[in-house]
Design a protein around this motif. Structure first.
Motif, PDB file in Angstrom:
ATOM      1  N   UNK A 185       0.839  -1.215   0.000  1.00  0.00           N
ATOM      2  CA  UNK A 185       0.000   0.000   0.000  1.00  0.00           C
ATOM      3  C   UNK A 185       0.873   1.263   0.000  1.00  0.00           C
ATOM      4  N   UNK A 186       1.851   1.312   0.903  1.00  0.00           N
ATOM      5  CA  UNK A 186       2.663   2.534   1.020  1.00  0.00           C
ATOM      6  C   UNK A 186       3.606   2.691  -0.181  1.00  0.00           C
ATOM      7  N   UNK A 187       4.184   1.585  -0.643  1.00  0.00           N
ATOM      8  CA  UNK A 187       5.111   1.680  -1.791  1.00  0.00           C
ATOM      9  C   UNK A 187       4.367   2.032  -3.080  1.00  0.00           C
ATOM     10  N   UNK A 188       3.131   1.526  -3.201  1.00  0.00           N
ATOM     11  CA  UNK A 188       2.331   1.837  -4.396  1.00  0.00           C
ATOM     12  C   UNK A 188       2.082   3.341  -4.469  1.00  0.00           C
ATOM     13  N   UNK A 189       1.635   3.926  -3.343  1.00  0.00           N
ATOM     14  CA  UNK A 189       1.364   5.372  -3.348  1.00  0.00           C
ATOM     15  C   UNK A 189       2.621   6.183  -3.643  1.00  0.00           C
ATOM     16  N   UNK A 190       3.761   5.737  -3.087  1.00  0.00           N
ATOM     17  CA  UNK A 190       5.029   6.445  -3.360  1.00  0.00           C
ATOM     18  C   UNK A 190       5.381   6.370  -4.840  1.00  0.00           C
ATOM     19  N   UNK A 246       3.155   6.395  -7.200  1.00  0.00           N
ATOM     20  CA  UNK A 246       2.091   7.027  -7.986  1.00  0.00           C
ATOM     21  C   UNK A 246       1.115   6.022  -8.567  1.00  0.00           C
ATOM     22  N   UNK A 247       0.995   4.854  -7.918  1.00  0.00           N
ATOM     23  CA  UNK A 247       0.112   3.789  -8.413  1.00  0.00           C
ATOM     24  C   UNK A 247      -0.952   3.506  -7.353  1.00  0.00           C
ATOM     25  N   UNK A 248      -2.204   3.352  -7.809  1.00  0.00           N
ATOM     26  CA  UNK A 248      -3.272   3.061  -6.842  1.00  0.00           C
ATOM     27  C   UNK A 248      -3.158   1.611  -6.374  1.00  0.00           C
ATOM     28  N   UNK A 249      -3.030   1.385  -5.036  1.00  0.00           N
ATOM     29  CA  UNK A 249      -2.936   0.009  -4.553  1.00  0.00           C
ATOM     30  C   UNK A 249      -4.316  -0.623  -4.384  1.00  0.00           C
ATOM     31  N   UNK A 250      -4.454  -1.849  -4.842  1.00  0.00           N
ATOM     32  CA  UNK A 250      -5.680  -2.623  -4.589  1.00  0.00           C
ATOM     33  C   UNK A 250      -5.254  -3.805  -3.717  1.00  0.00           C
ATOM     34  N   UNK A 251      -5.746  -3.814  -2.477  1.00  0.00           N
ATOM     35  CA  UNK A 251      -5.336  -4.882  -1.554  1.00  0.00           C
ATOM     36  C   UNK A 251      -6.300  -6.056  -1.713  1.00  0.00           C
ATOM     37  N   UNK A 252      -5.725  -7.206  -1.988  1.00  0.00           N
ATOM     38  CA  UNK A 252      -6.556  -8.395  -2.183  1.00  0.00           C
ATOM     39  C   UNK A 252      -5.882  -9.627  -1.615  1.00  0.00           C
ATOM     40  N   UNK A 253      -6.447 -10.772  -1.925  1.00  0.00           N
ATOM     41  CA  UNK A 253      -5.879 -12.042  -1.470  1.00  0.00           C
ATOM     42  C   UNK A 253      -6.473 -13.152  -2.329  1.00  0.00           C
ATOM     43  N   UNK A 254      -5.647 -14.107  -2.709  1.00  0.00           N
ATOM     44  CA  UNK A 254      -6.181 -15.318  -3.335  1.00  0.00           C
ATOM     45  C   UNK A 254      -6.458 -16.293  -2.200  1.00  0.00           C
ATOM     46  N   UNK A 255      -7.725 -16.349  -1.787  1.00  0.00           N
ATOM     47  CA  UNK A 255      -8.070 -17.181  -0.630  1.00  0.00           C
ATOM     48  C   UNK A 255      -8.316 -18.618  -1.079  1.00  0.00           C
ATOM     49  N   UNK A 256      -8.193 -19.523  -0.111  1.00  0.00           N
ATOM     50  CA  UNK A 256      -8.508 -20.931  -0.341  1.00  0.00           C
ATOM     51  C   UNK A 256      -9.876 -21.198   0.281  1.00  0.00           C
ATOM     52  N   UNK A 257     -10.808 -21.706  -0.520  1.00  0.00           N
ATOM     53  CA  UNK A 257     -12.179 -21.953  -0.036  1.00  0.00           C
ATOM     54  C   UNK A 257     -12.386 -23.457   0.150  1.00  0.00           C
ATOM     55  N   UNK A 258     -12.751 -23.845   1.367  1.00  0.00           N
ATOM     56  CA  UNK A 258     -13.000 -25.269   1.645  1.00  0.00           C
ATOM     57  C   UNK A 258     -14.231 -25.740   0.862  1.00  0.00           C
ATOM     58  N   UNK A 259     -14.232 -26.988   0.369  1.00  0.00           N
ATOM     59  CA  UNK A 259     -15.392 -27.481  -0.387  1.00  0.00           C
ATOM     60  C   UNK A 259     -16.653 -27.538   0.475  1.00  0.00           C
ATOM     61  N   UNK A 260     -16.489 -27.824   1.766  1.00  0.00           N
ATOM     62  CA  UNK A 260     -17.628 -27.820   2.701  1.00  0.00           C
ATOM     63  C   UNK A 260     -17.358 -26.816   3.793  1.00  0.00           C
TER      64      UNK A 260
END
Length: 631
Positions: A55-60, A62-76
């Motif tokens: 987040x901080x390096x992106x702003x420095x 001049x790039x908009x940071x989008x914070x996300x995550x590739x989550x793991x979803x349990x089948x049940x």
């Protein structure tokens, strides 16, 4: 912000997808600027380790940071942990935070992944997604996503059911079917099906590239990285590997060429980037709540116990016949000056908290160090019995510790006997609440010698040869491979002469400095005024301890206070020695009885006989002591 490009990367693994992502943030942002990208997402595997840094390096940059995550979803349910294979235990799903609400929900999801759903990997489930989806955008994931997997298994009815579920949960156009172009045969089939599903269920598509390394030519080094992760060698035909070399940080032009058949999927990356406007309030202080007696506030209570404590200290000094040091006016004048600064900076609560757990330890006969670092310059700390060194007697400066001209958190490192440290942590946990206390994560990085040994093993080189090269690297603190090649001519010579060694050094250099593993910081404890998941994501350490997903500096940026509880074997050793000395004696010997001008001790120091003496045991310090001959 920099000039807009026509495409934004929304699926990207930084160095914090440990031993899988090979993109260093500084290099990543430099390349993004080159490509004129105005926004970019980070979506590391199951974690938010790098969120604040990104987040901080992106702003420095001049790039908009989008914070996300590739989550793991349990089948049940995330709580079901039957012995399925690793690939059947979870599906991938890409999540992106639109705003602060989404960011906080992402924190709750990734924390639950580690603390509740961990099975092979940190997993969430659909129950959690229903509960914490507000402010989040979801993309259906790579070929390991649930929808692509169902397409692969040709389960059309189930595919439509699952896609409908996601569309309805992530309503208001917050769910997108994720398409990639990675030269994998199955991906082409999946893309065609995703287009059909999109039309049938009115779900938009989006183009991503699942970036794991910066340039196409980095794919070989990335294979080595995966082998380090899985403990395999490169020539093992059954090792885990990526099917193609397409998982690099592609330019907008490359992405446009690949998705010319589906321009909407490109335009939708811009739409998503425009919807994501996360603004984090960093560096706002969140001190834990310290309960004071009725009729008192933090400032008045600190004043009261500091003054009482100073009276006790002065009485002790006088009883020891040290009148020349104990001019009470001088002490009380200094105390009032310090209290005034502490109150003006809003740190009264901090001193009360530290005083409370230090005095708990002392009352429980858990040995505590006399004080270290700049905190020893504080008369308030001495009066509260946090430290045992009289700063006036030794002309120690308070301004080195706290200075209104340089606003920063006070930082008192406390040494506890290694056997009693856990009890003090337990006391703090019970006092402030289990959900409000955690230890702090730290990342072990691949340093020069270690990365040579790692890469050598993956290349299946003889151990003796790799060991010889690793030992040629000078024992200089934090030396880089580049520095080693400059300092050690034999290493440079081997690099010139031997192609295998040249390959080893080249690969090791490209991976050097990447985080290798997460562990628990030896000392750092964070205490909060609310459950920690309101501020930062949590992780589970190797001994099931709760740990922050952010490292020390990033914990500080969130405004939370860290306290250093150092476990010292030295204190345990001293305590055991005192016990043996005092066994069966009426008059007990006390550490405080030792004079600080003992001649024999200074002879030992002057002879450099300092094995086991903190900060005086290195060869450099011993040489200095022998030359200085302290008295």
């Amino acid at each position: 912000m920099i000039q807009h490009s026509d495409f934004v990367h929304l699926h990207l693994h930084t160095e914090y997808s440990l031993l899988d992502g090979a993109m260093r943030l500084n290099d990543l942002f430099a390349t993004a600027r080159e490509y004129k990208m105005h926004a970019m997402a980070m979506t590391d595997h199951g974690n938010m380790f790098g969120a604040i840094e990104f987040y901080t390096k992106a702003y420095k940059s001049g790039i908009k940071p989008i914070i996300g995550c590739e989550v793991y979803v349990a089948p049940g349910s995330r709580f079901e942990k039957e012995s399925k294979s690793i690939s059947d235990a979870s599906y991938h799903l890409t999540l992106l935070a639109k705003n602060v609400k989404g960011y906080k929900n992402l924190i709750k999801l990734t924390s639950a992944g580690y603390l509740e759903g961990f099975y092979y990997r940190p997993r969430v489930d659909k129950e959690l997604l229903e509960k914490y989806n507000e402010g989040l955008i979801a993309l259906s994931g790579c070929l390991h996503g649930e929808i692509p997997r169902l397409i692969e298994r040709d389960e059309e009815k189930k595919t439509l059911e699952v896609a409908t579920w996601y569309r309805d949960i992530f309503d208001d156009r917050r769910f997108f079917l994720e398409m990639q172009h990675n030269k994998i045969g199955l991906q082409k089939t999946v893309n065609q099906k995703l287009v059909e599903i999109g039309k049938k269920l009115n779900i938009p598509a989006v183009a991503t590239n699942d970036c794991h390394y910066l340039k196409r030519e980095d794919s070989y080094a990335h294979e080595v990285l995966l082998c380090i992760q899985t403990g395999k060698v490169l020539n093992d035909p059954n090792r885990m590997k990526f099917a193609t070399e397409e998982f690099y940080f592609k330019s907008p032009e490359e992405m446009k060429a690949l998705f010319s058949w589906c321009p909407d999927a490109l335009t939708n990356t811009i739409e998503i980037a425009e919807k994501c406007n996360l603004e984090l309030k960093l560096d706002e202080l969140h001190l834990p709540d310290f309960t004071v007696p009725d009729g008192e506030n933090l400032d008045s209570y600190l004043e009261k116990i500091a003054r009482e404590g100073l009276k006790d200290r002065l009485a002790t000094i006088e009883s020891e016949g040290e009148q020349k040091h104990s001019v009470p006016e001088k002490y009380f004048k200094r105390l009032e000056e310090e209290l005034s600064i502490i109150k003006s900076m809003g740190f009264s609560g901090y001193f009360l908290i530290v005083s409370d757990f230090v005095n708990y330890a002392k009352n429980r006969n858990i040995p505590v160090g006399p004080g270290r670092g700049s905190a020893a310059g504080s008369l308030v700390a001495y009066s509260l019995k946090i430290t045992d060194i009289d700063p006036l007697r030794y002309d120690l400066l308070f301004e080195r510790f706290l200075n209104p001209g340089r606003i920063s958190m006070p930082d008192i490192d406390i040494d506890f006997c290694v056997d009693g440290r856990d009890e003090v942590i337990e006391y703090v946990t019970n006092k402030y609440g289990k959900e409000n206390v955690a230890q702090i994560i730290t990342f072990g990085r691949m340093q020069a010698k270690g990365v040579i040994r790692d890469v050598g093993r993956v290349l299946d080189m003889p151990y003796k040869e790799v060991d010889r090269i690793a030992k040629l690297i000078p024992n200089t603190l934090n030396i880089s491979l580049e520095g080693a090649l400059k300092q050690e001519p034999r290493l440079k010579e081997l690099e010139k002469k031997d192609e295998n060694i040249r390959n080893l050094l080249s690969l090791a250099t490209s991976l050097e400095g990447l985080p290798r593993h997460a562990s628990t910081h030896a000392a750092g404890i964070v205490i909060s005024n609310k459950p920690l998941v309101e501020y930062l994501p949590l992780y589970k350490g190797q001994n099931d301890e709760v740990v922050t997903q952010f490292a020390m500096n990033e914990v500080g940026r969130t405004g939370l206070i860290k306290f250093d509880f150092l476990g010292l074997k030295t204190l345990t050793l001293i305590e055991n020695t005192l016990r043996l000395i005092n066994e069966g004696k009426d008059q007990k010997f006390d550490l405080g009885d030792i004079r600080l001008d003992d001649e024999k001790t200074y002879k030992l120091l002057g002879a450099g006989d300092t094995s086991g003496v903190f900060q005086l045991e290195s060869s450099g310090m011993r040489d200095l002591l022998i030359k200085l001959k302290p008295e």
